[in-house]
Design a protein around this motif. Structure first.
Motif, PDB file in Angstrom:
ATOM      1  N   GLY A   1       0.800  -1.220   0.000  1.00 19.49           N
ATOM      2  CA  GLY A   1       0.000   0.000   0.000  1.00 19.49           C
ATOM      3  C   GLY A   1       0.830   1.266   0.000  1.00 19.49           C
ATOM      4  N   ALA A   2       2.069   1.189   0.487  1.00 20.69           N
ATOM      5  CA  ALA A   2       2.925   2.374   0.567  1.00 20.69           C
ATOM      6  C   ALA A   2       3.304   2.891  -0.809  1.00 20.69           C
ATOM      7  N   SER A   3       3.545   1.984  -1.749  1.00 22.15           N
ATOM      8  CA  SER A   3       3.892   2.410  -3.106  1.00 22.15           C
ATOM      9  C   SER A   3       2.652   2.707  -3.939  1.00 22.15           C
ATOM     10  N   ARG A   4       1.544   2.092  -3.574  1.00 26.21           N
ATOM     11  CA  ARG A   4       0.298   2.257  -4.331  1.00 26.21           C
ATOM     12  C   ARG A   4      -0.357   3.610  -4.033  1.00 26.21           C
ATOM     13  N   TRP A   5      -0.384   3.985  -2.745  1.00 22.74           N
ATOM     14  CA  TRP A   5      -0.978   5.260  -2.334  1.00 22.74           C
ATOM     15  C   TRP A   5      -0.034   5.907  -1.318  1.00 22.74           C
TER      16      TRP A   5
END
Length: 247
Positions: A104-108
């Motif tokens: 999730g850190a790279s996605r959002w």
């Protein structure tokens, strides 16, 4: 990976029955959607929940949040046009819990940074559908990034479906309209409630969460719909003191 069990699986039929019973009586959709977010926190291994609804142009707006932290994180998604709720709405696919300190850190990135700073590491989302149209999404935040079980996912989707029915059903009972107009009416009601909440917060020295709780409690005690009480307050037909009488 082992999932955390639902807090009380036996409570779901009772909670669901209470919500569906509301649909055959006079109810306030904003109040009911707020109850949906609270029930998500009660029944699922999550610590926050929120509902977003689309307008006629497909732009999402915040309808209900279980906490002020959740409201701020929903607002962040709208401001950055990026986040799990927007992605769920755009794809129409449910999202099981993702690790905000991992994928999730790279996605959002901005959402993940703010959510983890607030103590959340897991995010899940459920689409809200009306026939073949997507009208919004239900967001679920958890302190641990543990995937929802099959049962928990079905509970989450059932609550998202009930939220959809609540929006459409309330407007149909009062005045049959097109689905888009029904959603706009609910979005407008939310704006009025936020204005009234701000008035109560300013007058009583509360934070927004406390002011909203005061407004909901006063609506219940006076036998009014939350939207009707908020409208009367915003239009100046009642004083703030009537919405927040001294205890």
């Amino acid at each position: 990976m082992t999932t955390i069990p639902t807090r009380d699986e036996s409570a779901f039929p009772v909670e669901f029955a209470d919500l569906t019973e509301s649909l055959v009586n006079d109810y306030d959709p904003i109040e009911l959607l707020s109850r949906v977010t609270a029930i998500c926190v009660d029944l699922l291994p999550v610590q926050a929940a929120g509902v977003m609804l689309a307008d006629q142009w497909g732009a999402l707006g915040i309808i209900a949040s279980s906490s002020e932290q959740m409201h701020l994180l929903e607002l962040l998604q709208l401001q950055t046009n990026n986040g799990p709720c927007l992605e769920c709405y755009r794809t129409g696919e449910p999202m099981n819990t993702l690790d905000l300190s991992g994928p999730g850190a790279s996605r959002w990135p901005e959402f993940a940074r703010r959510a983890t700073a607030a103590g959340f590491r897991g995010i899940a989302a459920m689409p809200m559908r009306l026939h073949h149209d997507l009208i919004g999404a239900l967001n679920l935040l958890s302190e641990q990034p543990v995937p929802l079980s099959h049962y928990e996912s079905r509970v989450g989707q059932a609550l998202a479906d009930l939220a959809t029915i609540a929006i459409v059903h309330e407007r149909t009972l009062r005045r049959p309209e097109l689905p888009v107009e029904q959603r706009l009416a609910v979005l407008n009601q939310r704006v009025i409630i936020e204005q009234a909440t701000g008035m109560v917060a300013q007058a009583g020295g509360y934070d927004i969460s406390e002011a909203y709780a005061v407004l909901r409690r006063r609506a219940r005690e006076s036998g009014r719909r939350l939207t009707d009480l908020a409208t009367a307050l915003v239009e100046g037909r009642i004083a703030v003191a009537e919405a927040d009488p001294p205890g």
